[in-house]
Design an enzyme around this catalytic site. Structure first.
Site, mmCIF file in Angstrom:
data_model
loop_
_atom_site.group_PDB
_atom_site.id
_atom_site.type_symbol
_atom_site.label_atom_id
_atom_site.label_comp_id
_atom_site.label_asym_id
_atom_site.label_seq_id
_atom_site.Cartn_x
_atom_site.Cartn_y
_atom_site.Cartn_z
ATOM 1 N N PHE A 222 0.814 -1.217 0.000
ATOM 2 C CA PHE A 222 0.000 0.000 0.000
ATOM 3 C C PHE A 222 0.845 1.263 0.000
ATOM 4 C CE2 PHE A 222 -2.515 -3.335 2.178
ATOM 5 C CZ PHE A 222 -3.471 -3.505 1.194
ATOM 6 N N GLU A 226 7.297 1.049 -0.374
ATOM 7 C CA GLU A 226 7.912 1.620 -1.580
ATOM 8 C C GLU A 226 9.320 2.095 -1.233
ATOM 9 O OE1 GLU A 226 5.480 4.360 -3.861
ATOM 10 O OE2 GLU A 226 7.235 5.272 -4.797
ATOM 11 N N ARG A 304 2.250 15.276 -6.272
ATOM 12 C CA ARG A 304 0.987 14.673 -6.707
ATOM 13 C C ARG A 304 -0.208 15.387 -6.068
ATOM 14 N NH1 ARG A 304 -0.830 10.300 -9.788
ATOM 15 N NH2 ARG A 304 1.166 9.315 -10.234
ATOM 16 N N PHE A 338 -0.987 8.585 -2.880
ATOM 17 C CA PHE A 338 0.277 9.314 -2.923
ATOM 18 C C PHE A 338 0.098 10.829 -2.937
ATOM 19 C CE2 PHE A 338 4.585 10.054 -4.882
ATOM 20 C CZ PHE A 338 5.325 9.173 -4.137
ATOM 21 N N THR A 434 5.041 10.620 -11.517
ATOM 22 C CA THR A 434 5.137 12.031 -11.897
ATOM 23 C C THR A 434 6.568 12.382 -12.298
ATOM 24 O OG1 THR A 434 5.423 12.664 -9.577
ATOM 25 C CG2 THR A 434 3.189 12.688 -10.455
ATOM 26 N N ALA A 503 2.521 3.691 -8.055
ATOM 27 C CA ALA A 503 1.875 4.620 -8.975
ATOM 28 C C ALA A 503 0.816 3.930 -9.844
ATOM 29 C CB ALA A 503 2.916 5.348 -9.839
ATOM 30 N N GLU A 706 -4.705 2.453 -7.401
ATOM 31 C CA GLU A 706 -4.908 3.553 -6.466
ATOM 32 C C GLU A 706 -6.213 4.333 -6.619
ATOM 33 O OE1 GLU A 706 -0.925 4.978 -7.583
ATOM 34 O OE2 GLU A 706 -0.759 5.572 -5.494
HETATM 35 N N1 MTE Z 1 -3.744 -4.138 -3.414
HETATM 36 C C1 MTE Z 1 -3.353 -5.034 -2.489
HETATM 37 N N2 MTE Z 1 -4.076 -6.141 -2.317
HETATM 38 N N3 MTE Z 1 -2.232 -4.836 -1.734
HETATM 39 C C2 MTE Z 1 -1.473 -3.694 -1.866
HETATM 40 O O1 MTE Z 1 -0.469 -3.533 -1.171
HETATM 41 N N4 MTE Z 1 -1.194 -1.541 -3.043
HETATM 42 C C3 MTE Z 1 -1.875 -0.479 -3.770
HETATM 43 C C4 MTE Z 1 -2.628 -1.046 -4.964
HETATM 44 N N5 MTE Z 1 -3.438 -2.147 -4.566
HETATM 45 C C5 MTE Z 1 -1.890 -2.728 -2.832
HETATM 46 C C6 MTE Z 1 -3.040 -3.017 -3.606
HETATM 47 C C7 MTE Z 1 -0.960 0.549 -4.244
HETATM 48 S S1 MTE Z 1 -0.475 1.747 -3.169
HETATM 49 C C8 MTE Z 1 -0.521 0.590 -5.532
HETATM 50 S S2 MTE Z 1 0.479 1.817 -6.082
HETATM 51 C C9 MTE Z 1 -0.885 -0.449 -6.494
HETATM 52 O O2 MTE Z 1 -1.671 -1.483 -5.917
HETATM 53 C C10 MTE Z 1 0.407 -1.030 -7.065
HETATM 54 O O3 MTE Z 1 0.195 -2.075 -7.919
HETATM 55 P P1 MTE Z 1 -0.162 -1.861 -9.480
HETATM 56 O O4 MTE Z 1 0.766 -0.826 -9.991
HETATM 57 O O5 MTE Z 1 0.063 -3.206 -10.035
HETATM 58 O O6 MTE Z 1 -1.575 -1.411 -9.518
HETATM 59 N N1 LUZ Z 2 5.661 6.937 -6.348
HETATM 60 C C1 LUZ Z 2 6.478 7.765 -7.001
HETATM 61 C C2 LUZ Z 2 4.339 6.978 -6.524
HETATM 62 O O1 LUZ Z 2 7.685 7.715 -6.794
HETATM 63 N N2 LUZ Z 2 5.960 8.622 -7.892
HETATM 64 C C3 LUZ Z 2 4.641 8.725 -8.129
HETATM 65 O O2 LUZ Z 2 4.207 9.530 -8.938
HETATM 66 C C4 LUZ Z 2 3.779 7.878 -7.412
HETATM 67 N N3 LUZ Z 2 2.456 7.947 -7.577
HETATM 68 C C5 LUZ Z 2 1.673 7.157 -6.874
HETATM 69 C C6 LUZ Z 2 2.234 6.266 -5.988
HETATM 70 N N4 LUZ Z 2 3.556 6.180 -5.822
HETATM 71 MO MO1 MOS Z 3 1.428 2.928 -4.177
HETATM 72 S S1 MOS Z 3 1.285 4.548 -2.898
HETATM 73 O O1 MOS Z 3 2.185 3.833 -5.416
HETATM 74 O O2 MOS Z 3 2.690 2.110 -3.501
#
Ligand code: MTE
Ligand code: LUZ
Ligand code: MOS
Length: 761
Positions: A222, A226, A304, A338, A434, A503, A706
């Site tokens: 989540f 990161e 963002r 974010f 971004t 992202a 997201e």
């Molecule tokens: N879904 C689950 N089950 N667990 C997670 O940790 N992270 C969220 C989202 N959905 C998350 C989730 C976040 S913060 C992001 S940025 C996206 O998944 C990242 O994965 P994606 O880029 O494949 O969508």
């Molecule tokens: N992380 C990042 C992010 O480094 N740049 C982004 O723009 C971003 N956006 C959403 C979630 N994580």
């Molecule tokens: Mo999601 S806040 O970009 O890990």
């Protein structure tokens, strides 16, 4: 197609870092952290702790062989405190012992003397004292100062939103294993394997190639992993580097809650100007972001917030400024959305406040100002394939906005002790990192001689189903059974220099790289098929594992074709690179085209509050969501349901409390309330807006990770709406989360004027 992890998840067989079979000789690391939020370290005495039987060694910053520096964007964060601690929970030493238990006992015996320094927890106070992570940034379009005179209505106010604990089910952790020649392999629960590799190399003073990072999957990230998984991976690796032994560093839940950063709390000022016919003529906002004690990802989160300050509305004249404020909280970090949710909360607050002052429905202002194709965002990008109105209109057709409002009003006319509230939350979220350079990815695809396929990418599986999507991409391009494809662990020796899984762009970036790799191999396979079948290459197609010539089925099957390629010494492997085209952003002008595309949606909320207790239910959340063309409906639905519930939690019940000393008081699940099965909405309807508009999304299946969290903002305003039904003159601060306590205070709040007269002098 089912999520490929569903079987092992439900059987409890999925492997996380702490489930890995333990290697003989493994040691356990526990961080010793600060119990004050800001202080000089006057003395540190390890002798008693070191004497505990089973303690192997205690490390401090003095044992760091490279740089004591983990800051990713700005080098302002020490791994282990040297002379000053900046937040409650900052690691000072690392105790390594034969068991976690022994390490914990020993850590309690470390003696440290602090000389306390002033503590700041409030971002506005930090700004006042000029304690900023970086200079403020302003995005500006048009000239707001020229617009105010033309406005019929001007609404000003303050809006605040709280932080949020990630509460991934798997806590932070890593397992470092020594290899020969001083090389180290780290199994890490991280969204950013390359970040772990790079920062570990920097702290240990080693080249990156000596550090291999491997990720099977995460029990949730989540955003919390990161950047901040890195700390624990380095802790383990630091001990391994010195002791040449495997070292595990896994946080228990309370240590994780205390020591790691969260979603950024924000406090913001807004000024909204409307024309007589309720068009938004001007919008200004100043955001004070509570960054915590170090930059971490705050500068990117801040950016963002500025990008999403208009949510989904067309605002030709906008000026938004953001301050990243340095406080003595743990460094706050990425969290689903974010910074976008924090920005969008403010414009929604401004619209709701305007509607309340004008005695109209917020939906009237919302609908009038929705973006449409050709409108320009305040950062210069022109909208294309805009689905804002399509989603709103479809939601109205399906769920009937007017009728829903009337039903709520009818209920409220009849009931005294219960009131219902209604709100609409439309969303618009930009897809791409971004920071343009981060929008690149690579994939390595192997076709084995038996026709089975291995896919490696930079994508990290954390529950969002990205591995299933990568598998679908390979199976679709090759037109082979999904059973022939395996998605490998995410490993820095197979795919390097990766952007974190973040992202929401992971499936797009890594999926397109996988597509390119598969297409390159497919091209060679087709060439070989043409030779074998004495046909023209352009007439060859492969469908369901069989080769066709001009649409006619042949005897040549996938495994036979693969073998033929191998016998003729042709490559069955490919490494491909993808970089998102078209995107750019100029930070000196704060203008450009930073996003590959936007995701839109509309959600309708109804809630019921108990006017005696202040408790409430979310009755229904009804959504029309812009999927593009979903490549996995079940996974995408899960992402939306999860995002909505997580967003509602942030907006209604999850309340982080730090005392004035900077200590986290809501430090366990007994004091920090998250949504459970009883508090989730009674009804969640999600209707896909399937569109054929071409986008840069993989297979036109738009990013979904997201955006849905921002639907949760609707819960806040629906609850506020219900409170106002009971106490129309209530002066309720625009301050999320809307906990039952705040609902109760709102229900019995007398107007400010009344209060001041009534107060005894
Ligand atoms: N879904 C689950 N089950 N667990 C997670 O940790 N992270 C969220 C989202 N959905 C998350 C989730 C976040 S913060 C992001 S940025 C996206 O998944 C990242 O994965 P994606 O880029 O494949 O969508
Ligand atoms: N992380 C990042 C992010 O480094 N740049 C982004 O723009 C971003 N956006 C959403 C979630 N994580
Ligand atoms: Mo999601 S806040 O970009 O890990």
């Amino acid at each position: 197609m089912k999520n490929i992890d569903s079987r092992t998840h439900t059987r409890g067989e999925s492997v996380y870092v702490d489930d890995m079979p333990v290697i003989a000789g493994t040691l356990y690391a526990v961080a010793f952290d600060s119990v004050v939020a800001h202080a000089k370290i006057k003395s540190l005495d390890l002798t008693e702790a070191e004497a505990v039987t089973g303690v192997e060694r205690i490390f401090t910053y003095k044992d760091i062989t490279g740089e004591n520096q983990i800051g990713g964007i700005i080098p302002d964060e020490q791994l282990l405190a040297e002379s000053v601690v900046d937040f409650w929970g900052m690691p000072i030493a690392l105790v390594v012992a034969e068991s976690e238990e022994i390490a914990r006992v020993a850590a309690k015996k470390i003696k440290v003397e602090f000389e306390k320094l002033p503590v700041i927890v409030d971002p506005r106070e930090a700004a006042k004292q000029n304690k900023l992570i970086m200079p403020p940034r302003t995005f500006q379009n048009g000239d707001t100062s020229a617009q105010w005179a033309k406005c019929e209505h001007i609404i000003e106010g303050i809006a605040e939103s709280g932080g949020q604990e990630h509460l991934y089910i798997e806590t932070q952790g890593a397992y470092a294993v020594p290899l020969e020649n001083g090389n180290i392999k780290i199994y890490s629960s991280t969204q950013g394997p390359t970040a772990v590799q790079r920062t570990t190399a920097r702290v240990l003073g080693l080249p990156m190639h000596k550090i291999e990072v491997d990720v099977t999957r995460l029990g949730g990230g989540f955003g919390g992993k990161e950047d901040q998984a890195t700390t624990w991976a380095i802790m383990a690796a630091l001990a391994t580097h010195h002791l040449k032994r495997p070292v595990k560093c896994i946080l228990d839940r309370m240590a994780d809650m205390r020591m790691t950063g969260k979603r950024h709390p924000y406090s913001s000022d807004f000024k909204l100007g409307l024309s007589k016919d309720l068009k938004i003529l001007a919008f200004e906002a100043t955001f004070y972001q509570n960054a915590g004690a170090a930059a971490d990802l705050s500068p990117a989160v801040l950016e963002r917030t500025l990008f999403h300050a208009n949510n989904t509305y067309n605002i030709p004249d906008a000026k938004v400024t953001a301050y990243s404020c340095k406080t003595n909280l743990p460094p706050n970090t990425a969290f689903r959305g974010f910074g976008g949710p924090q920005g969008m909360f403010v414009i929604e607050a401004a619209i709701v406040k305007a509607a309340e002052e004008l005695g109209i429905e917020p939906t009237v202002i919302q609908e009038k100002n929705l973006l449409k194709d050709g409108d320009m965002f305040h950062y210069g990008q022109i909208t294309a394939g805009c689905m804002a109105k399509n989603c709103w209109t479809r939601a109205d057709e399906l769920y009937n906005i007017k009728k829903t409002r009337e039903e709520v009003d009818a209920f409220n006319a009849k009931n005294k002790l219960y009131k219902k509230g209604f709100a609409i939350m439309p969303i618009c979220f930009g897809i791409s990192f971004t920071k343009t350079l981060m929008n690149q990815a690579r994939a390595l695809v192997h076709v084995y001689t038996d026709g089975s396929v291995g896919v490696s990418t930079g994508a990290v599986e954390m529950g969002q189903g990205v591995n299933t999507k990568m598998l679908q991409v390979a199976a679709t391009i090759f037109s082979i059974s999904v059973n022939r494809v395996k998605v490998e662990t995410t490993n820095t020796t197979r795919v390097s220099n990766t952007s974190p899984t973040a992202a929401s762009a992971t499936a797009d970036l890594n999926g397109k790289a996988t597509q390119l790799a598969c297409e390159a191999i497919l091209g060679r396979l087709k060439k070989r098929a043409a030779i074998e079948l004495k046909a023209n290459e352009n007439d060859i197609t492969i469908k369901d594992e069989v080769v066709y010539v001009k649409g006619n089925k042949t005897e040549l099957t996938w495994p036979k074709l693969v073998t033929a390629c191998f016998i003729n010494r042709e490559s069955l492997a490919e490494h491909a690179h993808y970089a998102t085209p078209e995107i750019h952003f100029d930070t000196t002008k704060e203008r450009g085209h930073p996003f590959a595309y936007h995701v839109y949606g509309t959600s309708l909320y109804t809630v019921t509050i108990d006017c005696i207790r202040g408790t409430y239910d979310i009755d229904s959340v009804r959504v029309v969501h812009d999927y593009g063309k979903s490549m996995n409906a079940a996974i995408d639905r899960g992402q939306i349901e999860g995002g909505i519930v997580q967003g509602i939690g942030w907006m209604t019940m999850e309340e982080l409390i730090y005392n004035s000393e900077g200590r986290l008081m809501s430090n366990a699940l007994s004091t920090y309330k998250v949504p459970d099965i009883y508090s989730v909405p009674k009804e969640i309807l999600i209707h896909p807006l399937e569109t054929e508009v071409d986008s840069l999304a993989i297979f036109n299946s738009k990013a979904v990770g997201e955006p849905p969290i921002m639907y949760g903002i609707g819960a806040y305003f629906a609850l506020r709406n219900a409170v106002k039904a009971f106490n129309p003159s209530a002066n309720i601060p625009l301050n999320a989360p809307m906990t039952p306590e705040k609902v109760l205070m709102g229900l019995y709040e007398k107007s400010v004027a009344f209060k001041s007269e009534a107060l005894p002098v």
